[in-house]
Write a protein that holds these residues in place. Structure first.
Motif, PDB file in Angstrom:
ATOM      1  N   UNK A 218       0.850  -1.189   0.000  1.00 27.76           N
ATOM      2  CA  UNK A 218       0.000   0.000   0.000  1.00 27.76           C
ATOM      3  C   UNK A 218       0.885   1.238   0.000  1.00 27.76           C
ATOM      4  N   UNK A 219       0.435   2.275  -0.729  1.00 28.08           N
ATOM      5  CA  UNK A 219       1.226   3.486  -0.836  1.00 28.08           C
ATOM      6  C   UNK A 219       1.493   4.150   0.504  1.00 28.08           C
ATOM      7  N   UNK A 220       0.618   3.921   1.497  1.00 34.24           N
ATOM      8  CA  UNK A 220       0.802   4.568   2.804  1.00 34.24           C
ATOM      9  C   UNK A 220       2.104   4.144   3.450  1.00 34.24           C
ATOM     10  N   UNK A 221       2.602   2.950   3.103  1.00 38.23           N
ATOM     11  CA  UNK A 221       3.842   2.473   3.698  1.00 38.23           C
ATOM     12  C   UNK A 221       5.018   3.365   3.343  1.00 38.23           C
ATOM     13  N   UNK A 222       4.942   4.022   2.194  1.00 36.72           N
ATOM     14  CA  UNK A 222       6.058   4.855   1.772  1.00 36.72           C
ATOM     15  C   UNK A 222       5.980   6.268   2.350  1.00 36.72           C
ATOM     16  N   UNK A 254       5.280  -4.136  -7.435  1.00 32.69           N
ATOM     17  CA  UNK A 254       5.190  -3.144  -6.355  1.00 32.69           C
ATOM     18  C   UNK A 254       4.138  -2.107  -6.730  1.00 32.69           C
ATOM     19  N   UNK A 255       3.023  -2.123  -6.029  1.00 34.21           N
ATOM     20  CA  UNK A 255       1.887  -1.273  -6.401  1.00 34.21           C
ATOM     21  C   UNK A 255       2.213   0.211  -6.280  1.00 34.21           C
ATOM     22  N   UNK A 256       3.034   0.582  -5.290  1.00 34.04           N
ATOM     23  CA  UNK A 256       3.340   2.004  -5.104  1.00 34.04           C
ATOM     24  C   UNK A 256       4.201   2.530  -6.254  1.00 34.04           C
ATOM     25  N   UNK A 257       5.050   1.690  -6.836  1.00 30.29           N
ATOM     26  CA  UNK A 257       5.833   2.091  -8.002  1.00 30.29           C
ATOM     27  C   UNK A 257       4.941   2.123  -9.238  1.00 30.29           C
ATOM     28  N   UNK A 258       4.079   1.116  -9.374  1.00 25.05           N
ATOM     29  CA  UNK A 258       3.184   1.058 -10.532  1.00 25.05           C
ATOM     30  C   UNK A 258       2.279   2.285 -10.605  1.00 25.05           C
TER      31      UNK A 258
END
Length: 304
Positions: A218-222, A254-258
């Motif tokens: 999930x993007x929140x992790x970044x 990796x969904x946050x990179x995608x």
């Protein structure tokens, strides 16, 4: 990329990692999914003040120690391998072909999710200057300012007209590095020779000290420091007109990179070149189907 088996809450960690991997179309979970799930569980156990937290943290430390030791062993193995020099030479030629662009143009940006130092080692051996967020020689410290530092020189006989040095790249490790450590609330690059050997006793508290963070679902992790800044660099470099991004060996898991790549592709003048050994279990096709095909170049197959 083998799975990690934890003793504490073994089934819960494994099942959750499997579920998350399927949600983002990664297919089978890998060691990064297991490690990320264990880290998230540890934070929850600490909040609940559960006695299991200490046991799980000890296991995470052991797994991270093994990861660091194996990464260093892999660096050493390539240096000693019969074809290791040839492999590194190919990587050097690949990087030089991009970094030798005219100095007056925008600098080449290199982003990697790997923790090892093969790219750094090859850049050094090729004589390519690297710009990252670290400042200093003995104990380089990560700085978050955006001053856009660069390399210049004064041509012989010409005063007051500095010119850009050629062979300079900007380099970012999105998931951290095995030689990044937290020291007195600052992130430092620890002097660690390429391919050196470390024992478990020499690696103290890697969970609290080493800046290594596995892929996030999930993007929140970044959003946590320093990853928020590193991903902001990635977004800034790619999501702008006329940018061209080349992915090499990236499996689009990796969904946050995608999500950043999809944002980039909404700009009509951008282009994406995908170089991959295989179809990454269908993930590349699923990503491409979301984009304008005229903005994509595919080089897929072991013959490439």
């Amino acid at each position: 990329m083998q799975r990690i088996e934890f003793t504490t809450e073994k089934d819960k960690i494994k099942n959750y990692a499997d579920t998350e991997a399927q949600k983002i179309d990664r297919g089978c979970a890998n060691f990064e999914d297991d490690l990320r799930t264990a880290i998230e569980l540890l934070k929850g156990l600490k909040i609940l003040q559960e006695p299991k937290a200490d046991a799980l943290e000890a296991e995470i430390n052991d797994k991270l120690k093994t990861l660091i030791i194996n990464l260093l062993a892999n660096e050493k193995a390539v240096l000693k391998a019969e074809k290791g020099y040839a492999a590194l030479s190919l990587l050097k030629r690949f990087l030089i072909s991009f970094s030798s662009r005219t100095a007056t143009r925008d600098r080449l940006n290199i982003f990697t999710t790997n923790y090892d130092r093969f790219i750094e080692y090859t850049l050094d051996s090729a004589g390519i200057h690297t710009l990252d967020r670290f400042v200093g020689k003995l104990n380089p410290i990560m700085r978050m300012h955006k001053m856009e530092l660069d390399f210049h020189y004064n041509p012989p006989g010409i005063r007051g007209e500095p010119r850009y040095v050629e062979g300079v790249v900007r380099y970012t490790k999105l998931h951290g590095s095995l030689d990044w450590c937290i020291n007195e609330e600052e992130i430092q690059k620890e002097p660690l020779p390429f391919g050196t050997e470390l024992t478990e006793e020499e690696i103290a508290d890697p969970y609290e000290r080493y800046v290594i963070y596995p892929n996030s679902a999930k993007g929140i992790d970044t959003a946590y420091f320093p990853y928020s800044e590193l991903f902001r660099d990635f977004s800034t470099a790619t999501c702008r007109p006329n940018s061209v991004l080349v992915t090499y060996g990236y499996g689009f898991g990796d969904s946050h990179i995608n999500s950043i790549l999809l944002d980039m592709m909404t700009i009509p003048s951008t282009h994406l070149v995908i170089i991959s050994f295989d179809k990454a279990d269908g993930r590349i096709q699923k990503f491409v189907e979301k984009c304008n095909l005229s903005q994509i170049t595919l080089l897929i197959g072991n013959h490439f």
